[in-house]
Design a protein around this motif. Sequence first.
Motif, short mmCIF file in Angstrom:
data_model
loop_
_atom_site.label_atom_id
_atom_site.label_comp_id
_atom_site.label_asym_id
_atom_site.label_seq_id
_atom_site.Cartn_x
_atom_site.Cartn_y
_atom_site.Cartn_z
N PHE A 55 0.83 -1.22 0.17
CA PHE A 55 0.09 -0.01 0.18
C PHE A 55 0.90 1.10 -0.17
O PHE A 55 1.68 1.33 0.66
CB PHE A 55 -0.99 -0.07 1.41
N ILE A 72 -10.47 1.73 2.19
CA ILE A 72 -10.85 1.26 3.54
C ILE A 72 -12.07 0.82 3.47
O ILE A 72 -12.67 -0.37 4.22
CB ILE A 72 -10.35 2.13 4.42
N ILE A 75 -12.63 -2.59 1.85
CA ILE A 75 -11.76 -3.43 2.50
C ILE A 75 -12.70 -4.24 3.69
O ILE A 75 -12.62 -5.33 3.84
CB ILE A 75 -10.62 -3.00 2.89
N PHE A 82 -8.39 -10.23 1.26
CA PHE A 82 -6.92 -10.44 1.36
C PHE A 82 -6.37 -11.80 1.83
O PHE A 82 -5.15 -12.10 2.22
CB PHE A 82 -6.12 -9.18 1.99
N ALA A 87 1.64 -7.94 3.26
CA ALA A 87 1.72 -6.64 2.79
C ALA A 87 2.41 -5.74 3.73
O ALA A 87 2.83 -6.19 4.81
CB ALA A 87 0.29 -6.17 2.82
N ILE A 106 -5.01 1.32 8.16
CA ILE A 106 -4.86 0.54 6.78
C ILE A 106 -4.50 -1.16 7.33
O ILE A 106 -5.10 -2.04 6.78
CB ILE A 106 -3.55 0.87 6.01
N SER A 109 -7.55 -2.65 9.16
CA SER A 109 -8.47 -3.03 7.91
C SER A 109 -8.18 -4.41 7.41
O SER A 109 -9.04 -5.26 7.18
CB SER A 109 -8.92 -2.13 7.44
N ALA A 110 -7.04 -4.14 6.72
CA ALA A 110 -6.54 -5.38 5.79
C ALA A 110 -6.11 -6.76 6.64
O ALA A 110 -6.74 -7.79 6.19
CB ALA A 110 -5.28 -4.81 5.03
N ASN A 111 -5.80 -6.53 7.98
CA ASN A 111 -5.62 -7.76 8.69
C ASN A 111 -7.02 -8.29 8.88
O ASN A 111 -6.97 -9.75 9.02
CB ASN A 111 -5.12 -7.34 10.06
N SER A 113 -9.37 -8.42 6.96
CA SER A 113 -9.61 -9.06 5.72
C SER A 113 -8.71 -10.28 4.98
O SER A 113 -8.70 -10.67 4.21
CB SER A 113 -10.06 -7.84 4.67
N CYS A 115 -5.23 -10.30 5.69
CA CYS A 115 -3.90 -9.86 5.31
C CYS A 115 -2.88 -10.19 6.31
O CYS A 115 -2.98 -9.63 7.52
CB CYS A 115 -3.83 -8.77 4.78
#
Length: 356
Positions: A55, A72, A75, A82, A87, A106, A109-111, A113, A115
């Motif tokens: 990112f 976000i 996501i 992810f 990442a 970031i 949120s990605a974690n 999902s 990541c």
Amino acid sequence: MDEEVVLIKPEYDGNDRAGRLEAALEKGFAGCRVKTLETVEAMTGCDLRGRKIIFSVALGYSGINLELYRMIRTIRAHRSMFDGSVAGVVLDGNSELFTKSVARDIVFSANRSGCTFPGRPIVEGTGSLLNFDVQAKIKGLDNLGAYQEAVGEMVRRVVGFVPPKIKGSRPRLLVLHAGNVQTSNTLGLWHMVRENLHADVKEISLRDGEVWDCRGCSYETCLHLGEKNKCFYGGIMTEEVYPAIAQCDGLVMVCPNYNDAISANLSAFVNRLTAIFRVRPFYDKRLFAVIVSGYSGSDIVAMQLISGLNMNKSFLLPARFALMETANDPGAVKHLAGIRRRAADFARRIDGEFRS
């Protein structure tokens, strides 16, 4: 590097120093095949599972990138976007503020999902780049050069990431808490998780042990003491916690929400890790958390752990690292609908991390 890297770079409608970020990325991605996604539509049109992702966000003076927040929102709505991905994050701003708080948004949120983030997964370019003073001196570079080198090093760690192996046939987990066994909802939830785990577990309570906060020793003093697995204040940290950290494969933080923060003893633990972190970073150790809020705010506590232990102290952040619940009255967590299933699912998630 043969593997394609996905660069999620939300469009930025300003021109204040965006070129500095472009230059850092150009050097950081040298030798990489890169697929760039700049809009929500491009991001949702791409399969991002099982990928290596960077990112990259320009923040300008305001710290707000509107396309990033559209991303976000998407996501957070897609909880498996992810799955299996790894990442890192690069942020560049025109002030001394906002880079860390946006990075936490970031990563959190990605974690959630799916990541994974290796230890120290972010590079921040603040307006002045004064945050690179120390690294520049160590490496014999100017601050801009140190910033660009940090981007390249982080990209290489993400692209070359391999899950660390455990040290025996069963993972060894260190569990830290500072709660009252009789009344703590957070400890009660952790015990529901523990009864489903297939791991060797060592629990240490920091409630009764006196944990002094970091006194801010000089770099040289801290390094010297850390080389001997010691710290200025000694006590339970050097006698029990430091040896247990060295031996564990994963750390579980059992954290009630105290005024939208982790408790004082657990915060002091994070600060006191500096002595041994300077000698031996924790890239090979996974971080998990069990968090209970009386009203709301579990996300704030989770992000505090992310910034303190993943971004700063280099613990690996596995996908969906935290189990977060809301319960107020003593013992109330045991009566939440579906709680035993969620606790068992979290235990399986922890076990699964060590079988990968």
